[in-house]
Design a protein around this motif. Structure first.
Motif, PDB file in Angstrom:
ATOM      1  N   GLY A 186      11.291  -1.295  16.419  1.00 48.90           N
ATOM      2  CA  GLY A 186      12.219  -1.425  17.527  1.00 48.90           C
ATOM      3  C   GLY A 186      13.441  -0.536  17.411  1.00 48.90           C
ATOM      4  O   GLY A 186      14.092  -0.227  18.407  1.00 48.90           O
ATOM      5  N   VAL A 187      13.758  -0.125  16.183  1.00 54.79           N
ATOM      6  CA  VAL A 187      14.889   0.785  15.983  1.00 54.79           C
ATOM      7  C   VAL A 187      14.408   2.163  15.534  1.00 54.79           C
ATOM      8  O   VAL A 187      15.177   2.974  15.022  1.00 54.79           O
ATOM      9  N   GLY A 188      13.108   2.413  15.699  1.00 58.97           N
ATOM     10  CA  GLY A 188      12.571   3.739  15.447  1.00 58.97           C
ATOM     11  C   GLY A 188      12.225   4.056  14.006  1.00 58.97           C
ATOM     12  O   GLY A 188      12.102   5.216  13.639  1.00 58.97           O
ATOM     13  N   VAL A 189      12.066   3.028  13.176  1.00 54.13           N
ATOM     14  CA  VAL A 189      11.745   3.243  11.768  1.00 54.13           C
ATOM     15  C   VAL A 189      10.358   2.691  11.480  1.00 54.13           C
ATOM     16  O   VAL A 189      10.062   1.553  11.811  1.00 54.13           O
ATOM     17  N   VAL A 190       9.508   3.518  10.869  1.00 59.08           N
ATOM     18  CA  VAL A 190       8.170   3.101  10.483  1.00 59.08           C
ATOM     19  C   VAL A 190       8.018   3.288   8.989  1.00 59.08           C
ATOM     20  O   VAL A 190       8.205   4.397   8.478  1.00 59.08           O
ATOM     21  N   LEU A 191       7.740   2.187   8.282  1.00 63.27           N
ATOM     22  CA  LEU A 191       7.443   2.257   6.856  1.00 63.27           C
ATOM     23  C   LEU A 191       5.928   2.155   6.721  1.00 63.27           C
ATOM     24  O   LEU A 191       5.366   1.068   6.814  1.00 63.27           O
ATOM     25  N   PRO A 192       5.239   3.285   6.510  1.00 63.92           N
ATOM     26  CA  PRO A 192       3.784   3.287   6.553  1.00 63.92           C
ATOM     27  C   PRO A 192       3.120   2.432   5.488  1.00 63.92           C
ATOM     28  O   PRO A 192       2.010   1.959   5.685  1.00 63.92           O
ATOM     29  N   SER A 193       3.778   2.193   4.371  1.00 67.76           N
ATOM     30  CA  SER A 193       3.180   1.415   3.285  1.00 67.76           C
ATOM     31  C   SER A 193       3.603  -0.046   3.286  1.00 67.76           C
ATOM     32  O   SER A 193       3.281  -0.781   2.359  1.00 67.76           O
ATOM     33  N   LEU A 194       4.348  -0.481   4.287  1.00 70.52           N
ATOM     34  CA  LEU A 194       4.825  -1.858   4.352  1.00 70.52           C
ATOM     35  C   LEU A 194       3.644  -2.815   4.344  1.00 70.52           C
ATOM     36  O   LEU A 194       2.727  -2.692   5.159  1.00 70.52           O
ATOM     37  N   CYS A 195       3.651  -3.760   3.392  1.00 69.96           N
ATOM     38  CA  CYS A 195       2.546  -4.713   3.305  1.00 69.96           C
ATOM     39  C   CYS A 195       2.930  -5.890   2.412  1.00 69.96           C
ATOM     40  O   CYS A 195       3.986  -5.900   1.793  1.00 69.96           O
ATOM     41  N   VAL A 196       2.043  -6.873   2.355  1.00 73.12           N
ATOM     42  CA  VAL A 196       2.186  -7.974   1.413  1.00 73.12           C
ATOM     43  C   VAL A 196       1.708  -7.463   0.060  1.00 73.12           C
ATOM     44  O   VAL A 196       0.642  -6.852  -0.041  1.00 73.12           O
ATOM     45  N   ASP A 197       2.498  -7.685  -0.978  1.00 70.98           N
ATOM     46  CA  ASP A 197       2.121  -7.247  -2.320  1.00 70.98           C
ATOM     47  C   ASP A 197       0.856  -7.981  -2.750  1.00 70.98           C
ATOM     48  O   ASP A 197       0.847  -9.210  -2.820  1.00 70.98           O
ATOM     49  N   PRO A 198      -0.230  -7.246  -3.014  1.00 70.17           N
ATOM     50  CA  PRO A 198      -1.498  -7.910  -3.317  1.00 70.17           C
ATOM     51  C   PRO A 198      -1.495  -8.697  -4.628  1.00 70.17           C
ATOM     52  O   PRO A 198      -2.177  -9.712  -4.740  1.00 70.17           O
ATOM     53  N   VAL A 199      -0.711  -8.268  -5.604  1.00 68.76           N
ATOM     54  CA  VAL A 199      -0.683  -8.972  -6.892  1.00 68.76           C
ATOM     55  C   VAL A 199      -0.051 -10.352  -6.737  1.00 68.76           C
ATOM     56  O   VAL A 199      -0.609 -11.356  -7.172  1.00 68.76           O
ATOM     57  N   THR A 200       1.122 -10.406  -6.109  1.00 69.69           N
ATOM     58  CA  THR A 200       1.776 -11.706  -5.951  1.00 69.69           C
ATOM     59  C   THR A 200       1.068 -12.553  -4.899  1.00 69.69           C
ATOM     60  O   THR A 200       1.110 -13.779  -4.979  1.00 69.69           O
ATOM     61  N   ALA A 201       0.402 -11.937  -3.945  1.00 69.43           N
ATOM     62  CA  ALA A 201      -0.345 -12.702  -2.947  1.00 69.43           C
ATOM     63  C   ALA A 201      -1.513 -13.433  -3.597  1.00 69.43           C
ATOM     64  O   ALA A 201      -1.866 -14.541  -3.186  1.00 69.43           O
ATOM     65  N   ALA A 202      -2.094 -12.835  -4.626  1.00 66.94           N
ATOM     66  CA  ALA A 202      -3.238 -13.436  -5.308  1.00 66.94           C
ATOM     67  C   ALA A 202      -2.826 -14.392  -6.420  1.00 66.94           C
ATOM     68  O   ALA A 202      -3.668 -15.072  -6.996  1.00 66.94           O
ATOM     69  N   SER A 203      -1.529 -14.477  -6.706  1.00 66.08           N
ATOM     70  CA  SER A 203      -1.066 -15.248  -7.868  1.00 66.08           C
ATOM     71  C   SER A 203      -0.985 -16.744  -7.623  1.00 66.08           C
ATOM     72  O   SER A 203      -0.799 -17.494  -8.563  1.00 66.08           O
TER      73      SER A 203
ATOM     74  N   GLU B 160       1.424 -18.140  -5.965  1.00 65.21           N
ATOM     75  CA  GLU B 160       2.814 -18.473  -5.647  1.00 65.21           C
ATOM     76  C   GLU B 160       2.900 -18.802  -4.159  1.00 65.21           C
ATOM     77  O   GLU B 160       2.163 -18.228  -3.360  1.00 65.21           O
ATOM     78  N   PRO B 161       3.803 -19.682  -3.769  1.00 67.22           N
ATOM     79  CA  PRO B 161       3.879 -20.029  -2.342  1.00 67.22           C
ATOM     80  C   PRO B 161       4.324 -18.874  -1.445  1.00 67.22           C
ATOM     81  O   PRO B 161       3.963 -18.815  -0.291  1.00 67.22           O
ATOM     82  N   PHE B 162       5.115 -17.957  -1.991  1.00 65.52           N
ATOM     83  CA  PHE B 162       5.577 -16.820  -1.206  1.00 65.52           C
ATOM     84  C   PHE B 162       5.337 -15.539  -1.983  1.00 65.52           C
ATOM     85  O   PHE B 162       5.924 -15.318  -3.034  1.00 65.52           O
ATOM     86  N   ALA B 163       4.487 -14.709  -1.446  1.00 65.01           N
ATOM     87  CA  ALA B 163       4.226 -13.412  -2.073  1.00 65.01           C
ATOM     88  C   ALA B 163       5.403 -12.487  -1.809  1.00 65.01           C
ATOM     89  O   ALA B 163       6.196 -12.711  -0.901  1.00 65.01           O
ATOM     90  N   LEU B 164       5.488 -11.435  -2.603  1.00 65.12           N
ATOM     91  CA  LEU B 164       6.518 -10.424  -2.382  1.00 65.12           C
ATOM     92  C   LEU B 164       6.106  -9.509  -1.237  1.00 65.12           C
ATOM     93  O   LEU B 164       4.923  -9.334  -0.955  1.00 65.12           O
ATOM     94  N   VAL B 165       7.104  -8.939  -0.595  1.00 58.18           N
ATOM     95  CA  VAL B 165       6.865  -7.947   0.449  1.00 58.18           C
ATOM     96  C   VAL B 165       7.071  -6.580  -0.182  1.00 58.18           C
ATOM     97  O   VAL B 165       8.125  -6.297  -0.752  1.00 58.18           O
TER      98      VAL B 165
END
Length: 86
Positions: free
Chosen positions: A22-39, A41-46
């Motif tokens: 919305g402000v013209g910024v694209v972070l192409p690699s923005l994602c849920v961290d797969p390591v912490t998502a699989a751990s 934990e209730p909240f994975a890292l971004v």
């Protein structure tokens, strides 16, 4: 956001992606961290990922243009002082 509603990390990442776009910024690699998502934990890292220098410059410009810088800093300090729930 509705009070008491907890959003998933994936929802937060999509919301961040939309807000940045919305402000013209694209972070192409923005994602849920797969390591912490699989751990389990209730909240994975971004993972904000990597970007080129032009994108970093755009993000810097957008952040510097925010009129609430001092209010935001005060809120971050406040949140960081609050006890962490486990």
């Amino acid at each position: 956001m509705e009070v008491g509603k907890v959003r998933s990390t994936e929802e937060i990442v999509e919301s961040l992606r939309d807000a940045l776009a919305g402000v013209g910024v694209v972070l192409p690699s923005l994602c849920v961290d797969p390591v912490t998502a699989a751990s389990g934990e209730p909240f994975a890292l971004v993972d904000l990922g990597r970007c080129n220098v032009r994108t970093a410059e755009q993000l810097t410009d957008v952040l510097r243009a925010l009129p609430v810088r001092e209010a935001l800093r005060a809120r971050v300090r406040q949140v960081n002082r609050e006890p962490k729930a486990r």
